[in-house]
Motif scaffolding. Structure first.
Motif, mmCIF file in Angstrom:
data_model
loop_
_atom_site.group_PDB
_atom_site.id
_atom_site.type_symbol
_atom_site.label_atom_id
_atom_site.label_comp_id
_atom_site.label_asym_id
_atom_site.label_seq_id
_atom_site.Cartn_x
_atom_site.Cartn_y
_atom_site.Cartn_z
ATOM 1 N N LEU A 26 0.840 -1.204 0.000
ATOM 2 C CA LEU A 26 0.000 0.000 0.000
ATOM 3 C C LEU A 26 0.872 1.250 0.000
ATOM 4 C CD1 LEU A 26 -2.873 -0.866 2.498
ATOM 5 C CD2 LEU A 26 -2.939 -0.815 0.009
ATOM 6 N N VAL A 27 1.907 1.243 0.854
ATOM 7 C CA VAL A 27 2.792 2.411 0.933
ATOM 8 C C VAL A 27 3.474 2.635 -0.410
ATOM 9 C CG1 VAL A 27 4.948 3.252 1.944
ATOM 10 C CG2 VAL A 27 3.157 2.331 3.410
ATOM 11 N N LEU A 28 3.977 1.565 -1.027
ATOM 12 C CA LEU A 28 4.693 1.714 -2.288
ATOM 13 C C LEU A 28 3.757 2.130 -3.428
ATOM 14 C CD1 LEU A 28 7.150 -1.291 -2.143
ATOM 15 C CD2 LEU A 28 7.656 1.129 -1.819
ATOM 16 N N ARG A 29 2.479 1.759 -3.318
ATOM 17 C CA ARG A 29 1.525 2.151 -4.347
ATOM 18 C C ARG A 29 0.916 3.521 -4.056
ATOM 19 N NH1 ARG A 29 -1.515 -2.236 -7.072
ATOM 20 N NH2 ARG A 29 -0.031 -3.904 -7.311
ATOM 21 N N LYS A 30 1.400 4.173 -3.019
ATOM 22 C CA LYS A 30 0.867 5.472 -2.602
ATOM 23 C C LYS A 30 -0.624 5.368 -2.341
ATOM 24 C CE LYS A 30 4.388 7.898 -5.219
ATOM 25 N NZ LYS A 30 5.122 6.694 -5.620
ATOM 26 N N MET A 31 -1.021 4.271 -1.695
ATOM 27 C CA MET A 31 -2.432 4.045 -1.432
ATOM 28 C C MET A 31 -2.697 3.926 0.059
ATOM 29 S SD MET A 31 -3.345 1.308 -4.358
ATOM 30 C CE MET A 31 -5.000 1.239 -3.740
ATOM 31 N N ALA A 32 -1.856 4.564 0.863
ATOM 32 C CA ALA A 32 -1.995 4.427 2.312
ATOM 33 C C ALA A 32 -3.420 4.748 2.765
ATOM 34 C CB ALA A 32 -0.985 5.321 3.016
ATOM 35 N N MET A 33 -4.007 5.769 2.151
ATOM 36 C CA MET A 33 -5.333 6.189 2.610
ATOM 37 C C MET A 33 -6.437 5.182 2.267
ATOM 38 S SD MET A 33 -4.671 8.497 4.448
ATOM 39 C CE MET A 33 -6.327 8.831 5.032
ATOM 40 N N ILE A 34 -6.149 4.304 1.305
ATOM 41 C CA ILE A 34 -7.131 3.264 0.978
ATOM 42 C C ILE A 34 -7.373 2.366 2.195
ATOM 43 C CG2 ILE A 34 -7.214 1.036 -0.220
ATOM 44 C CD1 ILE A 34 -8.551 2.982 -1.894
ATOM 45 N N SER A 35 -6.312 2.118 2.990
ATOM 46 C CA SER A 35 -6.498 1.263 4.161
ATOM 47 C C SER A 35 -7.433 1.939 5.162
ATOM 48 C CB SER A 35 -5.150 0.940 4.805
ATOM 49 O OG SER A 35 -4.579 2.114 5.348
ATOM 50 N N GLY A 184 -4.602 -5.276 -12.937
ATOM 51 C CA GLY A 184 -5.891 -5.004 -12.305
ATOM 52 C C GLY A 184 -6.278 -6.138 -11.366
ATOM 53 N N MET A 185 -6.024 -7.357 -11.819
ATOM 54 C CA MET A 185 -6.346 -8.522 -11.007
ATOM 55 C C MET A 185 -5.471 -8.554 -9.749
ATOM 56 S SD MET A 185 -6.895 -12.078 -12.961
ATOM 57 C CE MET A 185 -5.616 -13.116 -12.307
ATOM 58 N N VAL A 186 -4.174 -8.295 -9.935
ATOM 59 C CA VAL A 186 -3.254 -8.272 -8.799
ATOM 60 C C VAL A 186 -3.704 -7.202 -7.807
ATOM 61 C CG1 VAL A 186 -0.858 -7.854 -8.091
ATOM 62 C CG2 VAL A 186 -1.336 -9.097 -10.203
ATOM 63 N N HIS A 187 -4.116 -6.066 -8.349
ATOM 64 C CA HIS A 187 -4.568 -4.955 -7.518
ATOM 65 C C HIS A 187 -5.764 -5.376 -6.654
ATOM 66 C CE1 HIS A 187 -5.701 -0.868 -6.463
ATOM 67 N NE2 HIS A 187 -6.917 -1.096 -6.917
ATOM 68 N N TYR A 188 -6.771 -5.996 -7.276
ATOM 69 C CA TYR A 188 -7.951 -6.383 -6.500
ATOM 70 C C TYR A 188 -7.658 -7.534 -5.534
ATOM 71 C CZ TYR A 188 -11.044 -3.018 -8.476
ATOM 72 O OH TYR A 188 -11.635 -1.827 -8.787
ATOM 73 N N ALA A 189 -6.727 -8.409 -5.919
ATOM 74 C CA ALA A 189 -6.324 -9.459 -4.983
ATOM 75 C C ALA A 189 -5.715 -8.817 -3.737
ATOM 76 C CB ALA A 189 -5.318 -10.396 -5.643
ATOM 77 N N LEU A 190 -4.862 -7.814 -3.963
ATOM 78 C CA LEU A 190 -4.241 -7.118 -2.834
ATOM 79 C C LEU A 190 -5.301 -6.407 -1.983
ATOM 80 C CD1 LEU A 190 -1.594 -6.207 -1.436
ATOM 81 C CD2 LEU A 190 -1.612 -4.207 -2.923
ATOM 82 N N MET A 191 -6.268 -5.797 -2.655
ATOM 83 C CA MET A 191 -7.330 -5.117 -1.911
ATOM 84 C C MET A 191 -8.152 -6.118 -1.103
ATOM 85 S SD MET A 191 -6.924 -2.021 -2.323
ATOM 86 C CE MET A 191 -5.239 -1.974 -2.809
ATOM 87 N N GLY A 192 -8.341 -7.309 -1.679
ATOM 88 C CA GLY A 192 -9.042 -8.365 -0.951
ATOM 89 C C GLY A 192 -8.281 -8.752 0.309
ATOM 90 N N ILE A 193 -6.956 -8.892 0.161
ATOM 91 C CA ILE A 193 -6.095 -9.237 1.302
ATOM 92 C C ILE A 193 -6.183 -8.146 2.374
ATOM 93 C CG2 ILE A 193 -3.657 -9.398 1.979
ATOM 94 C CD1 ILE A 193 -4.527 -11.955 0.756
ATOM 95 N N VAL A 194 -6.122 -6.891 1.926
ATOM 96 C CA VAL A 194 -6.209 -5.777 2.885
ATOM 97 C C VAL A 194 -7.546 -5.839 3.633
ATOM 98 C CG1 VAL A 194 -6.364 -3.254 3.104
ATOM 99 C CG2 VAL A 194 -4.662 -4.262 1.582
ATOM 100 N N SER A 195 -8.624 -6.093 2.889
ATOM 101 C CA SER A 195 -9.942 -6.135 3.512
ATOM 102 C C SER A 195 -10.050 -7.278 4.520
ATOM 103 C CB SER A 195 -11.031 -6.307 2.447
ATOM 104 O OG SER A 195 -10.953 -5.265 1.523
#
Lengths: 391, 245
Positions: A26-35, A184-195
């Motif tokens: 998340l940090v490397l993708r600059k998506m910290a706020m998504i968490s 895109g798939m990798v991205h949503y897999a990661l988002m699934g893991i975060v969730s």
């Protein structure tokens, strides 16, 4: 240490490591706020799951809440893609909506269910050991440890198996797409893991403190290393240290465990931010000071060289005149001159500086260093001329 | 040439809102040529590459690479983007980025092994970054970063390469490294398409050229089409270039 204390620390450590792993990406993708968004937006999923199952730990609830998290990310991206709303604004629009649906669901059913906003947002690690997993009357330990243990394994397997894909799609999504890796798939897999991690952890540390454990250790590790694998390992280690230190601090001061853990994350980040070997504020300051004094050395020797030999000019080489040329203050001039003299680059006679043989070689070496395309750095010069001492 | 051309474009039209950017382009690029795309700003050069790679959806027309749709030959296509497209602070080294070029042939999950590492090492040396192979990528100059991308494209071992202005804003060392890579690719009989700005060097670096200004003005071997008349039709001004005829 009592058994309960050990159990609490084990759960805390599992939460910390499980959060650190996806946190790095998340940090490397600059998506910290998504968490942050996900941690709030899973609330309706948790409430609906709880209404259906009557338990805060059922796998069904975890999956339902995780889906809510992924839906949140999808909504954010959908809004963002219209280009009418920027990503940060899209996050700010979507997660309060999801969160408020959760709050309304809770308040509507507040009379007959045992769940409140505080439970979800703050969690209570101290109670975790009381919720036991029992099968056929045999006590298998706290339920939270099992839930987090499974999530930890899931995250570990995910990052080990798909390390290459995660790295590539995080660093260069364009290349990942053209090489057939479906970023895109990798991205949503990661988002699934975060969730999933967020849902699993909310019972122990609360949904909001999950953010601290996801982002803090990863951001701290980022300051220490230039290597992605090490960043993952360091983030996990920092997470564990924060969790254990946080637990004992809470014990000592009799305050919230989750709060102390998150505070420890902040304390560790601050320490590293100030004192990290290469990127810390202190070493940046030291490095600047050192570079300044190194360049002063070079400038002085270069100046003396320019006014020796063919264009001999004694006036320019007088110590008393240096102030006028360089606009340095007296103390600094004294320091630089003393060091150049003791390093044997210059000699002094009646207030006039002259270049030595060593000084001549020093000029040639630094000339070669700065005019070449791939200069290997100061190290060689430092070794040879020993004038760049600290201080 | 009876063989399947490397790139075959038929009736390609691309428009952004009401403005056509590419208008009815027919273009055949034979296998193994080094082709420069030249034309004024806004001529649609980058758009042409982007529509070949499926990044931009055309209004009409078709593009085939090696006789197939792009999505069926992805691995045979190497793209060297302008270097601003990634985060150079990412915790990774020169060698690691170059290794990413081998990921496509490796497929999912499999890790790069000895063979891939040797390939990466070789490519890094070819672009003159041998000493910097373990350096974190933010500690490179702009030209060195551009060369990292080239080395990565080289290990990808594609059949057709696209480069978007690789020569823009680079110093002499990097320009030489790029030219070396182009020669290397020619030696391996690859097809290379480069968006290029410097008209003076077209005949030195390339054997094929497409002159573009929304419409295709001319396309073919440099000796046949790269002349003052075509340049004037492309740029709309008189040219007195020192072109070797």
């Amino acid at each position: 240490m009592t058994g309960v204390q050990i159990e609490i620390q084990v759960i805390a450590a599992l939460v910390a490591v499980s959060c650190a792993i996806p946190g790095v990406f998340l940090v490397l993708r600059k998506m910290a706020m998504i968490s942050d968004a996900i941690s709030h937006a899973i609330l309706p999923g948790i409430v609906i799951g709880f209404l259906l199952t009557g338990s805060l730990n059922s796998p069904f609830l975890i999956i339902l809440a995780a889906i809510t998290g992924v839906v949140t990310v999808a909504l954010v991206e959908l809004l963002n893609k219209t280009k009418l709303v920027k990503e940060d604004a899209a996050i700010g629009l979507v997660f309060p909506m999801m969160f408020s649906i959760g709050v309304i669901l809770i308040s509507k059913n507040a009379g007959n269910i045992h769940i409140d906003t505080d439970t979800v947002l703050l969690g209570e690690l101290a109670f975790a050991p009381f919720n036991r997993l029992q099968i056929a009357g045999v006590d298998l330990g706290p339920q939270g440890a099992w839930v987090m243990g499974i999530i930890f394994l899931l995250n570990l397997v995910f990052v080990v198996v798909f390390f290459k894909e995660l790295k590539l799609s995080t660093f260069d999504a364009g290349l990942a797409a053209s090489l057939g890796f479906f970023p895109g798939m990798v991205h949503y897999a990661l988002m699934g893991i975060v969730s999933i991690t967020t849902v699993g952890a909310f019972d122990s540390v609360g949904a909001i403190l999950v953010v601290a454990l996801m982002i803090g250790p990863a951001a701290t590790a980022y300051l220490i290393t230039d290597n992605l694998k090490l960043m993952l390992i360091y983030a996990a280690a920092i997470g564990i240290v924060s969790a254990v230190a946080g637990y004992w601090t809470a014990n000592l001061l009799d305050v919230s465990i989750a709060g102390s853990m998150a505070t420890m994350v902040g304390v560790l980040f601050l320490a590293v931010y100030l004192f990290a070997p290469a990127k810390g504020l202190w070493s940046i300051h030291r490095r600047r000071e050192r570079q300044k004094s190194e360049f002063a050395q070079m400038t002085l020797v270069m100046h003396i060289n320019n006014h020796s030999g063919m264009h001999d000019d004694i006036e320019e080489r007088k110590i008393n005149h240096l102030k006028r040329h360089f606009l340095w203050d007296d103390a600094f001039i004294a320091k630089v001159v003393t060091r150049a003299l003791s390093a044997g680059l210059l000699t002094e006679k009646e207030g006039v500086l002259s270049l030595t043989g060593k000084g001549k070689r020093f000029i040639e070496a630094s000339d070669a260093l700065f005019t070449s395309k791939y200069h290997p750095g100061f190290e060689a010069l430092r070794k040879e001329f020993v004038i760049f001492t600290d201080g | 040439m009876s063989k399947t051309p490397a790139i075959e474009i038929n009736d390609l039209t691309v428009a952004y809102q009401f403005k056509p950017v590419l208008w009815d382009i027919d273009l055949i690029v034979p296998e193994g040529v080094m082709m420069a795309i030249v034309g004024p700003n806004g001529a649609g050069k980058s758009t042409l590459i982007k529509s070949i790679l499926g990044i931009v959806k055309p209004l009409a027309g078709s593009v085939k690479i090696l006789g197939k749709q792009y999505r069926n030959v992805r691995l045979e296509v190497g793209y060297v983007p302008q270097k601003g497209t990634v985060d150079w602070d990412f915790p990774t080294t020169v060698k690691d980025v170059v290794l990413m070029g081998t990921y496509g042939k490796l497929g999912w999950i499999k890790r790069p092994g000895k063979r891939e590492k040797a390939l990466a090492e070789e490519a890094i040396n070819k672009v003159g970054l041998g000493d910097l192979s373990h350096r974190q990528i933010s500690r490179l100059s702009g030209g060195q970063q551009q060369r990292v991308f080239l080395a990565r494209a080289l290990v990808q071992d594609a059949a057709v390469y696209f480069m978007d202005e690789p020569f823009q804003g680079v110093d002499a060392t990097t320009e030489k490294a790029i030219v070396n890579i182009l020669k290397e690719l020619r030696r391996r009989n690859k097809t290379v398409v480069v968006v290029h700005h410097d008209l003076q060097t077209v005949t030195d670096y390339f054997d094929w050229v497409t002159l573009l200004n929304v419409k295709k003005i001319a396309s073919g071997p440099c000796g046949e089409v790269f002349n003052e008349e075509n340049l004037e039709r492309t740029y709309g001004v008189k040219f007195t270039l020192a072109i070797d005829q």
